[in-house]
Design an enzyme around this catalytic site. Sequence first.
Site, PDB file in Angstrom:
ATOM      1  N   SER A 128      33.968  34.074  36.440  1.00 17.55           N
ATOM      2  CA  SER A 128      32.672  34.352  35.708  1.00 17.55           C
ATOM      3  C   SER A 128      32.809  33.429  34.162  1.00 17.55           C
ATOM      4  O   SER A 128      31.861  33.176  33.531  1.00 17.55           O
ATOM      5  CB  SER A 128      32.473  35.802  35.197  1.00 17.55           C
ATOM      6  OG  SER A 128      32.469  36.378  36.374  1.00 17.55           O
TER       7      SER A 128
ATOM      8  N   MET B 123      32.977  42.801  37.334  1.00 14.04           N
ATOM      9  CA  MET B 123      32.439  42.904  36.037  1.00 14.04           C
ATOM     10  C   MET B 123      31.177  42.275  35.809  1.00 14.04           C
ATOM     11  O   MET B 123      30.585  41.792  34.834  1.00 14.04           O
ATOM     12  CB  MET B 123      33.637  42.538  34.866  1.00 14.04           C
ATOM     13  CG  MET B 123      34.814  43.464  34.904  1.00 14.04           C
ATOM     14  SD  MET B 123      35.522  43.441  33.327  1.00 14.04           S
ATOM     15  CE  MET B 123      36.013  41.535  32.756  1.00 14.04           C
TER      16      MET B 123
ATOM     17  N   GLY C  30      40.637  40.543  44.292  1.00 15.06           N
ATOM     18  CA  GLY C  30      40.913  38.999  44.540  1.00 15.06           C
ATOM     19  C   GLY C  30      42.390  38.656  44.290  1.00 15.06           C
ATOM     20  O   GLY C  30      42.949  39.004  43.277  1.00 15.06           O
TER      21      GLY C  30
ATOM     22  N   HIS D  21      33.301  36.470  44.199  1.00 12.57           N
ATOM     23  CA  HIS D  21      32.974  38.096  44.220  1.00 12.57           C
ATOM     24  C   HIS D  21      32.426  38.154  46.008  1.00 12.57           C
ATOM     25  O   HIS D  21      32.482  39.211  46.375  1.00 12.57           O
ATOM     26  CB  HIS D  21      31.814  38.472  43.351  1.00 12.57           C
ATOM     27  CG  HIS D  21      32.221  38.496  42.040  1.00 12.57           C
ATOM     28  ND1 HIS D  21      32.062  37.356  41.121  1.00 12.57           N
ATOM     29  CD2 HIS D  21      33.268  39.128  41.283  1.00 12.57           C
ATOM     30  CE1 HIS D  21      32.460  37.805  39.797  1.00 12.57           C
ATOM     31  NE2 HIS D  21      33.425  38.863  40.244  1.00 12.57           N
TER      32      HIS D  21
END
Length: 287
Positions: free
Chosen positions: A187, A30, A148, A37
Amino acid sequence: MLQVLETIAATRAAIGQCRSQGTIGFVPTMGALHAGHASLIQHARRECSGAVVVSIFVNPLQFDRPDDLERYPRSLDVDVDLCRRHGVDIVFAPTVNEMYPRPMEMGVDVGRLADHLCGRYRPGHFKGVATVVLKLLGVVQADMAYFGEKDAQQLAVVRRLVTDFNVPVRIVGVPTVREPDGLALSSRNLRLSAEERTLAPRLYAALQRAAASIEEGAANATEIARDAATLIPADERLRLEYLELVDPEDFQPVTRITGPVVAAGALWVGNTRLIDNVRCTPPGRSA
Ligand code: AMP
């Protein structure tokens, strides 16, 4: 040369050109990319001989709260730089309209895997995740897709999704990347104030305590979870949404520990909801 593409048609065409060059790796995200990431991308880069594709799409279908969707960090240019540095070949960054030109009539019914943990506290979340992952896998048609372990319940949902729907892709789980103090990279960490940031690692500390109890032979799940939760300080900025021990395959709660389990937790730190998990193994059982 990295290509940044917005449409499904252009992405399919670009991937089609690469297909004969080797296996295709896919990392769905996202955005607001970080070292977690990057680790997924590195695994893909190492293990796939052809193109590595990263999707960047904040999927409205999986948000249960409009304010969370609105406040979700977005940083496409910086993300594209990170992808370029890590040898990504194609970034698929569609608009909402490209992914959902009209409201979805169909959706993936996730079943029991969504009954507990995040599924219980975020109604519709895993249906939204499974639905967009199925769509993205249909666009990219990768050989391998990387997810993940930080989002362990999501990983279990995706594994089951591709099994139940015979999607021809291998799902690879990648270990959680953490800050030096144990906080799992996310994030959403960008939203924490400096003070909140100092409190955030308590979730991992609590989950580690559960893992330590289990390694020492404790077997009563309720007691282990209660004891672990004492590591979350009584602070008005903190609210533990859940801390539970579940079976690693079906994500159902466990009452007595007789084999490996996942200790999973969700902690509100101010207005930010953080999740984490740790795999726990009782004595005498290999991980
Ligand atoms: P997101 O952009 O948060 O949807 O995450 C995209 C993918 O990156 C998911 O498969 C996540 O599980 C994975 N991911 C997010 N944070 C981490 C982390 N700290 N370590 C490893 N993988 C992560």
